[in-house]
Design an enzyme around this catalytic site. Sequence first.
Site, short mmCIF file in Angstrom:
data_model
loop_
_atom_site.label_atom_id
_atom_site.label_comp_id
_atom_site.label_asym_id
_atom_site.label_seq_id
_atom_site.Cartn_x
_atom_site.Cartn_y
_atom_site.Cartn_z
N SER A 140 70.61 128.34 39.36
CA SER A 140 71.23 127.13 38.80
C SER A 140 72.73 127.28 38.70
O SER A 140 73.25 128.39 38.53
CB SER A 140 70.66 126.88 37.40
OG SER A 140 71.36 125.84 36.76
N TYR A 153 69.29 130.51 28.70
CA TYR A 153 69.07 129.93 30.04
C TYR A 153 70.20 130.35 30.99
O TYR A 153 69.95 130.79 32.11
CB TYR A 153 68.99 128.40 29.94
CG TYR A 153 68.67 127.72 31.26
CD1 TYR A 153 67.39 127.79 31.80
CD2 TYR A 153 69.65 127.02 31.97
CE1 TYR A 153 67.09 127.16 33.01
CE2 TYR A 153 69.36 126.40 33.18
CZ TYR A 153 68.08 126.47 33.70
OH TYR A 153 67.79 125.87 34.89
N1 LIG Z 1 66.22 120.05 36.70
C1 LIG Z 1 67.43 120.56 36.85
O1 LIG Z 1 68.46 119.89 36.59
C2 LIG Z 1 67.61 121.95 37.37
C3 LIG Z 1 68.90 122.36 37.74
C4 LIG Z 1 69.09 123.66 38.23
C5 LIG Z 1 68.01 124.50 38.36
N2 LIG Z 1 66.75 124.08 38.00
C6 LIG Z 1 65.66 125.01 38.16
O2 LIG Z 1 64.71 124.43 39.02
C7 LIG Z 1 63.43 125.04 38.78
C8 LIG Z 1 62.38 123.96 38.68
O3 LIG Z 1 62.60 123.21 37.49
P1 LIG Z 1 62.38 121.61 37.42
O4 LIG Z 1 63.69 121.00 37.13
O5 LIG Z 1 61.61 121.17 38.61
O6 LIG Z 1 61.53 121.48 36.07
P2 LIG Z 1 59.98 121.30 35.79
O7 LIG Z 1 59.47 120.03 36.34
O8 LIG Z 1 59.87 121.50 34.32
O9 LIG Z 1 59.28 122.49 36.58
C9 LIG Z 1 59.18 123.78 36.06
C10 LIG Z 1 58.08 124.48 36.80
O10 LIG Z 1 58.03 125.83 36.32
C11 LIG Z 1 56.69 126.13 36.01
N3 LIG Z 1 56.60 127.11 34.94
C12 LIG Z 1 57.24 127.13 33.75
N4 LIG Z 1 56.83 128.15 33.00
C13 LIG Z 1 55.88 128.80 33.74
C14 LIG Z 1 55.04 129.92 33.50
N5 LIG Z 1 55.10 130.61 32.35
N6 LIG Z 1 54.16 130.29 34.47
C15 LIG Z 1 54.09 129.60 35.63
N7 LIG Z 1 54.87 128.53 35.91
C16 LIG Z 1 55.73 128.13 34.97
C17 LIG Z 1 56.08 124.79 35.57
O11 LIG Z 1 54.68 124.83 35.72
P3 LIG Z 1 53.63 124.88 34.47
O12 LIG Z 1 54.29 124.22 33.31
O13 LIG Z 1 52.45 124.15 35.02
O14 LIG Z 1 53.36 126.32 34.26
C18 LIG Z 1 56.71 123.85 36.57
O15 LIG Z 1 55.96 123.83 37.76
C19 LIG Z 1 63.60 125.86 37.50
O16 LIG Z 1 63.80 127.21 37.84
C20 LIG Z 1 64.88 125.31 36.90
O17 LIG Z 1 65.52 126.27 36.08
C21 LIG Z 1 66.53 122.82 37.53
#
Ligand SMILES: NC(=O)c1ccc[n+]([C@@H]2O[C@H](COP(=O)([O-])OP(=O)(O)OC[C@H]3O[C@@H](n4cnc5c(N)ncnc54)[C@H](OP(=O)(O)O)[C@@H]3O)[C@@H](O)[C@H]2O)c1
Length: 248
Positions: A140, A153
């Site tokens: 990120s 984070y």
């Molecule tokens: N959204 C943003 O603005 C943004 C920006 C930069 C980077 N990111 C990164 O992008 C990635 C995806 O995030 P997102 O934005 O798509 O959010 P999201 O929809 O909340 O997705 C998070 C994913 O991580 C999984 N996860 C969380 N805890 C877990 C655990 N203990 N075991 C297995 N899986 C787990 C969740 O699955 P379950 O809950 O089903 O386990 C879900 O599939 C993350 O690494 C986040 O830090 C996001």
Amino acid sequence: MSLRFRHAVVVGASSGIGASIARMLAADGCAVALLGRREAELQRVVASLPAGARAIPVVHDVTDQTGVPLLFERLVADLGGLDLLVYAAGDMHVPEEGEYDFARDRRQIEVNVLGAMAWTGAAAAHFEARRSGTIVGVSSIAGVRGRRTMPAYTTSKAALSAWLEALRNRVSRHGVNVVTVKPGFVDTAMTTHLTKKPMMISADRAASLILATARRGGSPSAYIPAQWGLVAFVVRHLPSWLFRRLDL
Ligand SMILES: NC(=O)c1ccc[n+]([C@@H]2O[C@H](COP(=O)([O-])OP(=O)(O)OC[C@H]3O[C@@H](n4cnc5c(N)ncnc54)[C@H](OP(=O)(O)O)[C@@H]3O)[C@@H](O)[C@H]2O)c1
């Protein structure tokens, strides 16, 4: 060069960016294993895939790192091979002013760093032995500086970026493509509660940019979209006395 992925594991595929990546891979004819804790969400993503797609939903908690080597080998066997592993699982908590909650901080390190090390490490060993393969880690823009609003984070994403760089330096000489992607704001469940979300893009747009970056090969580290690179440059060079006064 444009890589075509045939067998992929997407860790964190039950929602958001990981779900979009899994959908796009399946639409391209790639067999995909989708991992996450929420079985119903995994099933929903699988049901949304094109008819005939090969998909394996797997309930897995990435904080169970001891189970990873066996599960990794089982998935490679079930998929019939592996040429891509995407680590998209992530956890973010924005503490209240004055809140210091070690358990909550620890969970972010467990999910964003230790889970990533377990899965990408297993993939690196597998790909190094075969002299090919691609590892994508979703880090990120938040990892550029230690931010007062989300300390654990930002720490976790800085650590993840460093880990992926080290992995790249270790295995790219063996033909393995290690891709670090650093998105800005993406419209997912993770960001719904945030009040300020400049330059936000959809999960599909992020997934498409991430896959395009991975397919180019060459072990890149890239901001998603690229404009965040300029923001990162400026933020990185702000003097500490000024950065700590900003509400970031
Ligand atoms: N959204 C943003 O603005 C943004 C920006 C930069 C980077 N990111 C990164 O992008 C990635 C995806 O995030 P997102 O934005 O798509 O959010 P999201 O929809 O909340 O997705 C998070 C994913 O991580 C999984 N996860 C969380 N805890 C877990 C655990 N203990 N075991 C297995 N899986 C787990 C969740 O699955 P379950 O809950 O089903 O386990 C879900 O599939 C993350 O690494 C986040 O830090 C996001």
